[in-house]
Design a protein around this motif. Structure first.
Motif, PDB file in Angstrom:
ATOM      1  N   ASP B 231      -4.842  27.709   8.188  1.00  0.00           N
ATOM      2  CA  ASP B 231      -5.669  27.864   6.995  1.00  0.00           C
ATOM      3  C   ASP B 231      -4.832  28.164   5.752  1.00  0.00           C
ATOM      4  O   ASP B 231      -3.697  28.630   5.858  1.00  0.00           O
ATOM      5  N   VAL B 232      -5.451  27.915   4.611  1.00  0.00           N
ATOM      6  CA  VAL B 232      -4.838  28.284   3.341  1.00  0.00           C
ATOM      7  C   VAL B 232      -5.894  28.948   2.467  1.00  0.00           C
ATOM      8  O   VAL B 232      -7.041  28.497   2.427  1.00  0.00           O
ATOM      9  N   LEU B 233      -5.496  30.012   1.825  1.00  0.00           N
ATOM     10  CA  LEU B 233      -6.371  30.692   0.860  1.00  0.00           C
ATOM     11  C   LEU B 233      -5.806  30.425  -0.525  1.00  0.00           C
ATOM     12  O   LEU B 233      -4.629  30.695  -0.773  1.00  0.00           O
ATOM     13  N   GLU B 234      -6.626  29.899  -1.399  1.00  0.00           N
ATOM     14  CA  GLU B 234      -6.159  29.726  -2.782  1.00  0.00           C
ATOM     15  C   GLU B 234      -6.829  30.767  -3.647  1.00  0.00           C
ATOM     16  O   GLU B 234      -8.053  30.795  -3.776  1.00  0.00           O
ATOM     17  N   LEU B 235      -6.036  31.657  -4.226  1.00  0.00           N
ATOM     18  CA  LEU B 235      -6.584  32.757  -5.007  1.00  0.00           C
ATOM     19  C   LEU B 235      -6.196  32.606  -6.469  1.00  0.00           C
ATOM     20  O   LEU B 235      -5.050  32.303  -6.785  1.00  0.00           O
ATOM     21  N   ARG B 236      -7.173  32.828  -7.353  1.00  0.00           N
ATOM     22  CA  ARG B 236      -6.884  32.826  -8.790  1.00  0.00           C
ATOM     23  C   ARG B 236      -7.200  34.205  -9.349  1.00  0.00           C
ATOM     24  O   ARG B 236      -8.197  34.823  -8.974  1.00  0.00           O
ATOM     25  N   PHE B 237      -6.318  34.638 -10.245  1.00  0.00           N
ATOM     26  CA  PHE B 237      -6.447  35.993 -10.778  1.00  0.00           C
ATOM     27  C   PHE B 237      -6.518  36.002 -12.293  1.00  0.00           C
ATOM     28  O   PHE B 237      -6.090  35.050 -12.948  1.00  0.00           O
ATOM     29  N   GLU B 238      -7.018  37.132 -12.828  1.00  0.00           N
ATOM     30  CA  GLU B 238      -6.831  37.403 -14.254  1.00  0.00           C
ATOM     31  C   GLU B 238      -5.335  37.560 -14.474  1.00  0.00           C
ATOM     32  O   GLU B 238      -4.610  37.953 -13.560  1.00  0.00           O
ATOM     33  N   ALA B 239      -4.894  37.337 -15.710  1.00  0.00           N
ATOM     34  CA  ALA B 239      -3.458  37.265 -15.981  1.00  0.00           C
ATOM     35  C   ALA B 239      -2.673  38.467 -15.430  1.00  0.00           C
ATOM     36  O   ALA B 239      -1.643  38.297 -14.773  1.00  0.00           O
ATOM     37  N   ASP B 240      -3.164  39.706 -15.654  1.00  0.00           N
ATOM     38  CA  ASP B 240      -2.343  40.863 -15.282  1.00  0.00           C
ATOM     39  C   ASP B 240      -2.627  41.365 -13.863  1.00  0.00           C
ATOM     40  O   ASP B 240      -1.813  42.077 -13.296  1.00  0.00           O
ATOM     41  N   ALA B 241      -3.763  40.951 -13.302  1.00  0.00           N
ATOM     42  CA  ALA B 241      -4.134  41.467 -11.979  1.00  0.00           C
ATOM     43  C   ALA B 241      -3.240  40.907 -10.880  1.00  0.00           C
ATOM     44  O   ALA B 241      -3.046  41.509  -9.826  1.00  0.00           O
ATOM     45  N   ARG B 242      -2.656  39.730 -11.142  1.00  0.00           N
ATOM     46  CA  ARG B 242      -1.925  39.025 -10.104  1.00  0.00           C
ATOM     47  C   ARG B 242      -0.716  39.836  -9.608  1.00  0.00           C
ATOM     48  O   ARG B 242      -0.507  39.974  -8.391  1.00  0.00           O
ATOM     49  N   GLU B 257       2.813  31.277  -1.598  1.00  0.00           N
ATOM     50  CA  GLU B 257       3.460  30.483  -2.652  1.00  0.00           C
ATOM     51  C   GLU B 257       2.841  30.912  -3.967  1.00  0.00           C
ATOM     52  O   GLU B 257       1.617  30.841  -4.130  1.00  0.00           O
ATOM     53  N   ASN B 258       3.677  31.363  -4.878  1.00  0.00           N
ATOM     54  CA  ASN B 258       3.187  31.850  -6.156  1.00  0.00           C
ATOM     55  C   ASN B 258       3.300  30.737  -7.199  1.00  0.00           C
ATOM     56  O   ASN B 258       4.359  30.530  -7.788  1.00  0.00           O
ATOM     57  N   LEU B 259       2.207  29.989  -7.393  1.00  0.00           N
ATOM     58  CA  LEU B 259       2.230  28.854  -8.325  1.00  0.00           C
ATOM     59  C   LEU B 259       1.740  29.301  -9.695  1.00  0.00           C
ATOM     60  O   LEU B 259       1.101  30.335  -9.816  1.00  0.00           O
ATOM     61  N   PRO B 260       2.013  28.517 -10.722  1.00  0.00           N
ATOM     62  CA  PRO B 260       1.633  28.944 -12.076  1.00  0.00           C
ATOM     63  C   PRO B 260       0.145  29.290 -12.198  1.00  0.00           C
ATOM     64  O   PRO B 260      -0.216  30.235 -12.881  1.00  0.00           O
ATOM     65  N   ASP B 261      -0.724  28.510 -11.541  1.00  0.00           N
ATOM     66  CA  ASP B 261      -2.153  28.721 -11.762  1.00  0.00           C
ATOM     67  C   ASP B 261      -2.837  29.442 -10.612  1.00  0.00           C
ATOM     68  O   ASP B 261      -4.009  29.792 -10.714  1.00  0.00           O
ATOM     69  N   LYS B 262      -2.142  29.600  -9.495  1.00  0.00           N
ATOM     70  CA  LYS B 262      -2.822  30.225  -8.345  1.00  0.00           C
ATOM     71  C   LYS B 262      -1.793  30.743  -7.348  1.00  0.00           C
ATOM     72  O   LYS B 262      -0.606  30.406  -7.406  1.00  0.00           O
ATOM     73  N   VAL B 263      -2.305  31.572  -6.421  1.00  0.00           N
ATOM     74  CA  VAL B 263      -1.452  32.034  -5.323  1.00  0.00           C
ATOM     75  C   VAL B 263      -1.967  31.375  -4.050  1.00  0.00           C
ATOM     76  O   VAL B 263      -3.163  31.401  -3.768  1.00  0.00           O
ATOM     77  N   MET B 264      -1.068  30.735  -3.296  1.00  0.00           N
ATOM     78  CA  MET B 264      -1.457  30.130  -2.023  1.00  0.00           C
ATOM     79  C   MET B 264      -1.090  31.105  -0.916  1.00  0.00           C
ATOM     80  O   MET B 264       0.071  31.544  -0.818  1.00  0.00           O
ATOM     81  N   VAL B 265      -2.059  31.415  -0.070  1.00  0.00           N
ATOM     82  CA  VAL B 265      -1.836  32.371   1.018  1.00  0.00           C
ATOM     83  C   VAL B 265      -1.940  31.615   2.341  1.00  0.00           C
ATOM     84  O   VAL B 265      -2.989  31.045   2.652  1.00  0.00           O
ATOM     85  N   TYR B 266      -0.853  31.580   3.078  1.00  0.00           N
ATOM     86  CA  TYR B 266      -0.847  30.836   4.340  1.00  0.00           C
ATOM     87  C   TYR B 266      -1.109  31.781   5.500  1.00  0.00           C
ATOM     88  O   TYR B 266      -0.399  32.786   5.665  1.00  0.00           O
ATOM     89  N   THR B 267      -2.142  31.452   6.273  1.00  0.00           N
ATOM     90  CA  THR B 267      -2.527  32.328   7.385  1.00  0.00           C
ATOM     91  C   THR B 267      -3.262  31.485   8.426  1.00  0.00           C
ATOM     92  O   THR B 267      -3.808  30.431   8.107  1.00  0.00           O
ATOM     93  N   ASP B 268      -3.277  31.954   9.676  1.00  0.00           N
ATOM     94  CA  ASP B 268      -3.993  31.198  10.690  1.00  0.00           C
ATOM     95  C   ASP B 268      -5.460  31.579  10.748  1.00  0.00           C
ATOM     96  O   ASP B 268      -6.270  30.896  11.356  1.00  0.00           O
TER      97      ASP B 268
END
Lengths: 268, 308, 258
Positions: B231-242, B257-268
């Protein structure tokens, strides 16, 4: 009345100052501009050399419609300048514009900006005029140096050449808006060749039997040739206004067709 | 033993100082759909043109249908079908005439081409446009016509370079559907693409290319298993919360993976991870749970995204 | 039976020609007629007022017609060789499609050259008919000049194909047309004997295959003596064609097999 004008000339068909931007674009794109300019200047010079030097001695002196007797080279030079202005205008306003319209789609991108269709028309024609002006001045300078003209009015022939260039740029561009494949260029050749050969460039119209002469006068290049010849010979009369009028009229009709057709093609 | 239709070993292609393809190894078996997945400029098209026997390799070993493309190029091309990335249909000719002239280049008899063209136009759903000129066709129709053209000689191997780039979603699905059917009929397909969904849909096996090199090889499923989580979780945050959330996220993930617009969380197990994040005070503005794709494999392998 | 691959290229050209022949048929017939009327008869009327030994006894029309036949073959060949190669690589891109089939770049070139030869034979035959109709030469002699005119055209076709395969910009093509094609036409000897030119130009003109073609056609139709031996003339044309062919083959490979 104003309603009628607005219908005949919708906003897209009225140019703005932005037309100059297209001129800039063309200047930027033509990296080999020097080659194009040298070629454009050399063409009439070659013709003059071939016809004036090569054939001149066989032909001898020529008598113009105005009764002036002069060397064949001096007779043919203004005709060649006019013919070359026509050729240059046609070559430069047909092939490149056809490719921009159908292959490169340059204009589609231009029209996505505040530029109007008429800005394209005017920009392209100004561009052609700029080069035509350079060629004409070069050629006239050569005529002075070689003594083919001594008239103080000769610089006026440069303006005449610009007018011929304008007329045929507009006509060529207008024709391109109707063309579908590059085989249609055969048709342009079909019109240009008789104009080139039968417009009083190489010999006075009086060579033809009298009944043919009015037919030859239909040719717009004939009017251009007469106009330029009047300037290099320094012989003026009221018919010149008529010659210039025909060219202006034809060019304006061309412009009108272009704006209508381009609005139809590009803004569909 | 399975026959290899195409074998490349240490295959390289250089243009001056630029290395487009850098010593790659691969084997393509008869009957499979083989993919080259990678971003633009990864060297896929150069590889395809070498396989198509129109581009000489700079170095390395290449065999196509058991022959050397530089020696038997004519024979090889006679048994290949090529669908180039760039539309090079003959716009002077009609739809049918495009197939006819192309078929003649293979020295096929006119009657045979006629029969085959009718079949193929039916197959790519262009029968009604048979006598139309090429220019008025839509992008999807042109691409289907190029595919039909590539099939005119009943090739043993069909090479497709970015077959659906530039098409709208609906047109892409029509193309995929046709290619899937070809695969069912046993035609060997070689496909380049920078769309991970295309690679997953069509390819039995693929290589992932980046900067002229092959960075991984396998079936889409096995690549995902090997290089990513279920599975992958794609999380988007407010600018400072991240920044505050990141340390917490790392405790629930196998990898992030910390991408410019989101954080990708890899988990089973994404559902469980969401609950644990929430319990630890992490509240993103949006949360998306999805299965891993080849995109994630590429990201893992190169640290970059396929479409940039 | 296996048809040679280059004939497949000829067949493709023919298929396109079937769509577009109307325009070319008009130019094929009208060009010679217009030129002979305008220059041969119109300008000829001025020239024939004087006695011109250099132009022969038969008058300017008879002098001009054979030379123009060769020069027209040259112009046809130049157009038919340059634009198709340029668009094949750059605009229509049909060359890229063709080389992904069993066709090779040499097949493309050979096919194109065969096609141009056919076109030249046709255009020159039309010219021969026009010469005969205008009374500028006998039909038999004019027909005999057709192969010579065709060879003249071919001596330009292959070098121009090489040039078009090499060119990177359309503006270069257009400049070349105005810069070199027009002088080649004007100074080919078709319009006046090249002895009229300043002495230093004569050897340059002799380098142009057009002059050799004009000389050959005028010899065949008008019976004027050849300037060089027939084998030198034919050999020069054939050698130019061969050199152009070699260059075009090389250039096409360089552009397409990358």
């Amino acid at each position: 009345m104003s309603l009628l004008l607005a219908r005949l000339f919708p906003p897209q068909s009225r140019p703005t100052r932005r037309a100059g931007r297209l001129l800039q674009r063309n200047l930027l794109v033509y990296k080999h501009i020097w080659m194009v300019i040298i070629a454009g200047f050399c063409e009439p010079v070659f013709y003059l050399f071939a016809v004036g030097v090569g054939l001149g001695s066989f032909v001898g002196d020529v008598t113009t419609a105005g009764g002036q007797t002069l060397s064949y080279a001096a007779f043919v030079a203004p005709g060649l300048l006019a013919a070359s202005a026509m050729n240059g205008a046609i070559v430069e306003s047909t092939f490149p514009i056809f490719f921009k319209l159908h292959y490169n789609r340059t204009y589609d991108a231009v029209l996505a900006t505040p530029m109007r269709v008429a800005d394209i028309t005017v920009g392209e024609i100004l561009w052609a005029q700029l080069r035509a002006g350079i060629y004409a001045c070069g050629f006239l300078a050569l005529m002075y140096v070689t003594g083919l003209t001594t008239s103080p009015w000769a610089p006026g022939a440069a303006l005449g050449a610009l007018l011929v260039g304008f007329t045929f740029s507009a006509a060529g561009f207008a024709a391109v808006t109707f063309m579908r494949t590059w085989h249609d260029f055969d048709m342009i050749q079909l019109v240009i060749l008789p104009l080139f050969l039968f417009s009083g460039t190489f010999y006075p119209l009086s060579v033809y039997p009298p009944f043919l002469q009015p037919i030859m006068q239909i040719s717009p290049l004939y009017h251009g040739t007469e106009l330029l010849r009047a300037f290099t010979l320094g012989q003026f009369d009221w018919t010149l206004a008529g010659h210039a009028g025909v060219l202006v009229l034809m060019g304006t009709v061309g412009l009108f067709i272009i704006s209508r057709r381009l609005v139809g093609t590009l803004l569909k | 033993m399975v026959e290899s239709l195409v074998v490349g070993r240490g295959l390289s292609k250089k243009f001056g100082d630029f290395t487009a393809v850098d010593s790659i190894d691969f084997q393509i078996q008869a009957g499979e759909a083989f993919g080259f997945l990678g971003p633009n400029g990864a060297g896929k098209s150069s590889t395809m043109r070498m396989i198509g026997a129109t581009s000489p390799p700079t170095s390395g070993h290449l065999r196509v249908l058991g022959m050397d493309p530089m020696v038997d190029g004519i024979k090889i091309r006679g048994r290949l079908g090529v669908v180039p990335q760039e539309d090079n249909l003959d716009r002077e000719l009609s739809v049918y005439e495009n197939l006819l002239t192309y078929g003649r280049y293979f020295n096929m008899a006119r009657a045979e081409i006629d029969r085959r063209a009718a079949e193929l136009l039916e197959f790519v759903q262009l029968s009604e446009r048979r006598d139309s000129r090429v220019d008025p066709l839509s992008g999807g129709m042109k691409r289907r016509l190029i595919i039909a053209r590539g099939l005119i000689n009943q090739p043993e191997l069909l090479i497709l370079d970015e077959p659906t780039t530039g098409l709208d979603p609906q047109a892409r699905h029509v193309v995929w559907d046709r290619l899937y059917q070809l695969k069912q009929e046993g035609v060997t397909l070689v496909i380049t693409t920078h769309y991970m969904d295309e690679a997953e849909q069509l390819c039995d096996r693929l290589v992932v290319m980046d900067k002229g090199r092959i960075v991984a090889e396998g079936s889409p499923r096995s690549l995902i298993e090997r290089y990513s989580t279920r599975d992958v979780l794609e999380l988007r945050f407010e600018a400072d919360a991240r920044d505050q959330a990141l340390p917490v996220i790392e405790t629930v993930a196998q990898r992030t993976e910390n991408l410019p617009d989101k954080v990708m969380v890899y988990t089973d197990n994404a559902d469980e991870a969401v609950i644990r994040l929430s319990n630890n005070g992490v509240h993103p503005i949006s949360t998306l749970i999805r299965r891993s794709t080849l995109e994630d494999v590429f990201l893992r392998l190169t640290g970059r995204q396929l479409i940039e | 039976m296996n048809t040679p691959r280059s004939l497949m290229v000829v067949e493709a050209e023919y298929r396109i020609y079937r769509r577009t022949w109307r325009g070319t048929v008009l130019t094929t017939w009208l060009r010679p007629i217009l030129f002979l009327v305008a220059m041969g008869m119109g300008l000829g009327a001025l020239i024939d007022r004087n006695v011109n030994q250099a132009l022969g006894e038969a008058g300017y029309l008879a002098f001009l017609a054979p030379g123009l036949m060769a020069a027209s073959a040259m112009q046809t060949a130049i157009t038919e060789a340059s634009w198709p190669v340029r668009t094949g690589i750059k605009w229509r891109k049909n060359y890229w499609a063709q080389i992904s089939t069993p066709l090779t770049t040499n097949d493309l070139l050979t096919g194109l050259m065969i096609w141009i030869t056919i076109r030249l034979l046709f255009v020159s035959t039309a010219f021969a008919v026009v010469i005969w109709v205008f009374g500028a030469g006998s039909f038999g002699k004019a027909l005999m000049a057709v192969p010579a005119a065709t060879l003249t055209g071919m001596a330009f076709a292959s070098p121009l194909a090489a040039f078009a395969a090499w060119v990177k910009e359309d503006s270069t093509m257009i400049a070349m047309f105005r810069f070199s094609i027009i002088p080649l036409f004007l100074f080919s000897g078709a319009f006046f004997p090249i002895e009229q030119l300043p002495d230093f130009l004569e050897p340059i003109v002799v380098l142009s295959p057009a002059w050799h073609g004009v000389d050959l056609c005028r010899w065949i139709i008008l019976g004027t003596p050849l300037t060089l031996s027939i084998w030198t003339e034919l050999g020069y044309l054939a050698a130019t064609m061969a050199a152009g062919w070699w260059a075009a083959a090389r250039q096409l490979r360089k552009r397409l097999i990358v």
